[in-house]
Design a protein around this motif. Structure first.
Motif, PDB file in Angstrom:
ATOM      1  N   TYR A  59      68.233 -20.547  97.928  1.00  0.00           N
ATOM      2  CA  TYR A  59      67.137 -20.008  97.135  1.00  0.00           C
ATOM      3  C   TYR A  59      65.982 -21.008  97.210  1.00  0.00           C
ATOM      4  N   LEU A  60      64.776 -20.501  97.169  1.00  0.00           N
ATOM      5  CA  LEU A  60      63.594 -21.348  97.263  1.00  0.00           C
ATOM      6  C   LEU A  60      63.435 -22.218  96.024  1.00  0.00           C
ATOM      7  N   ALA A  61      62.798 -23.371  96.212  1.00  0.00           N
ATOM      8  CA  ALA A  61      62.625 -24.348  95.132  1.00  0.00           C
ATOM      9  C   ALA A  61      61.958 -23.732  93.911  1.00  0.00           C
ATOM     10  N   ALA A  62      60.937 -22.921  94.113  1.00  0.00           N
ATOM     11  CA  ALA A  62      60.232 -22.307  92.981  1.00  0.00           C
ATOM     12  C   ALA A  62      61.180 -21.461  92.150  1.00  0.00           C
TER      13      ALA A  62
ATOM     14  N   ALA B  65      71.382 -13.532  82.380  1.00  0.00           N
ATOM     15  CA  ALA B  65      71.989 -13.424  83.714  1.00  0.00           C
ATOM     16  C   ALA B  65      71.711 -12.048  84.323  1.00  0.00           C
ATOM     17  N   ALA B  66      71.811 -11.007  83.514  1.00  0.00           N
ATOM     18  CA  ALA B  66      71.540  -9.649  84.007  1.00  0.00           C
ATOM     19  C   ALA B  66      70.077  -9.517  84.426  1.00  0.00           C
ATOM     20  N   ALA B  67      69.175 -10.102  83.652  1.00  0.00           N
ATOM     21  CA  ALA B  67      67.749 -10.037  83.989  1.00  0.00           C
ATOM     22  C   ALA B  67      67.467 -10.776  85.298  1.00  0.00           C
ATOM     23  N   MET B  68      68.076 -11.935  85.492  1.00  0.00           N
ATOM     24  CA  MET B  68      67.860 -12.703  86.721  1.00  0.00           C
ATOM     25  C   MET B  68      68.504 -12.013  87.922  1.00  0.00           C
TER      26      MET B  68
ATOM     27  N   GLY C  65      68.285 -11.318  92.189  1.00  0.00           N
ATOM     28  CA  GLY C  65      69.594 -11.162  92.808  1.00  0.00           C
ATOM     29  C   GLY C  65      70.500 -12.378  92.711  1.00  0.00           C
ATOM     30  N   VAL C  66      70.286 -13.239  91.737  1.00  0.00           N
ATOM     31  CA  VAL C  66      71.100 -14.445  91.589  1.00  0.00           C
ATOM     32  C   VAL C  66      72.281 -14.159  90.657  1.00  0.00           C
ATOM     33  N   SER C  67      73.461 -14.655  91.032  1.00  0.00           N
ATOM     34  CA  SER C  67      74.664 -14.392  90.241  1.00  0.00           C
ATOM     35  C   SER C  67      74.786 -15.354  89.059  1.00  0.00           C
ATOM     36  N   VAL C  68      75.641 -15.002  88.115  1.00  0.00           N
ATOM     37  CA  VAL C  68      75.904 -15.850  86.954  1.00  0.00           C
ATOM     38  C   VAL C  68      76.448 -17.195  87.418  1.00  0.00           C
TER      39      VAL C  68
ATOM     40  N   ARG D  59      66.713 -16.716 100.231  1.00  0.00           N
ATOM     41  CA  ARG D  59      67.016 -15.455  99.541  1.00  0.00           C
ATOM     42  C   ARG D  59      65.923 -15.103  98.554  1.00  0.00           C
ATOM     43  N   ARG D  60      65.476 -13.891  98.636  1.00  0.00           N
ATOM     44  CA  ARG D  60      64.623 -13.219  97.651  1.00  0.00           C
ATOM     45  C   ARG D  60      63.360 -13.961  97.222  1.00  0.00           C
ATOM     46  N   GLY D  61      62.512 -13.214  96.533  1.00  0.00           N
ATOM     47  CA  GLY D  61      61.360 -13.767  95.854  1.00  0.00           C
ATOM     48  C   GLY D  61      60.053 -13.762  96.616  1.00  0.00           C
TER      49      GLY D  61
END
Length: 191
Positions: free
Chosen positions: A88-91, A108-111, A116-119, A47-49
């Motif tokens: 999610y990737l290790a980095a 949490a909102a910034a991440m 796209g990662v949840s709290v 997922r993402r990044g």
């Protein structure tokens, strides 16, 4: 802690190249039975990044398979891109966990906006770094290589600080340090 490495395609390429080198090294060693190892990579859906131009390559996890009938054992080389079975990737897991240092609504909102990662996921990562990770066989064996000792109450930030450099290669070095955890048995817990 900056999120700049998350956006730098050079870092993502370097991680991809490093995984290729780790796989080639494992392949060169061959199987424990003496057979040659063939490439048998499998699909992953991280997922993402990852920058758009690298998403195709990041959709594969390096794996090897013995050529000998009767053996056919699969060998999982170490990886700097993937951290076990996490989606999610290790980095991302390392950097985001290091940046959060405690989950607040603002962080949490910034991440969530950035990757796209949840709290809930942030809290789960934090619990893993502070609870399960220090008990892994890999960490218990490797932590003695770092002097003075890493502050386990500040993981992974305190670990990442040992490898930090301005060019982002410190992240790659940190992921290389964690790479043995990505092999079969790397997550085994010592009781």
């Amino acid at each position: 802690m900056s999120h700049a490495p998350l956006l730098d395609a050079r870092v993502w390429r370097l991680l991809l190249e490093t995984d290729g080198e780790l796989a080639a090294e494992a392949r060169g060693k061959g199987c424990a039975c003496g057979g040659r190892l063939h490439r048998a990579r499998y699909r992953r859906k991280p997922r993402r990044g990852v920058p758009e131009e690298l998403r195709g390559e990041y959709g594969w996890r390096e794996s090897l398979c013995c050529e000998r009938e009767g053996c056919r054992k699969r060998v999982m080389p170490a990886s700097v891109r993937f951290l076990g079975r996490r989606v999610y990737l290790a980095a991302l897991v390392v950097l985001v966990s290091a940046m959060t240092g405690g989950v607040t609504a603002r962080r949490a909102a910034a991440m969530r906006e950035l990757i796209g990662v949840s709290v809930r996921t942030l809290q789960r990562w934090r619990a893993w770094w502070l609870g399960s990770f220090p008990r892994t066989v890999v960490w218990r064996g490797a932590r003695g290589l770092l002097a003075p000792p890493v502050d386990e109450a500040r993981l992974p930030a305190s670990l990442l600080e040992r490898f930090t450099d301005p060019g982002g290669d410190g992240l790659v070095a940190c992921l290389g340090f964690l790479a043995p955890m990505t092999m079969r048995g790397g997550y085994a817990m010592a009781v």
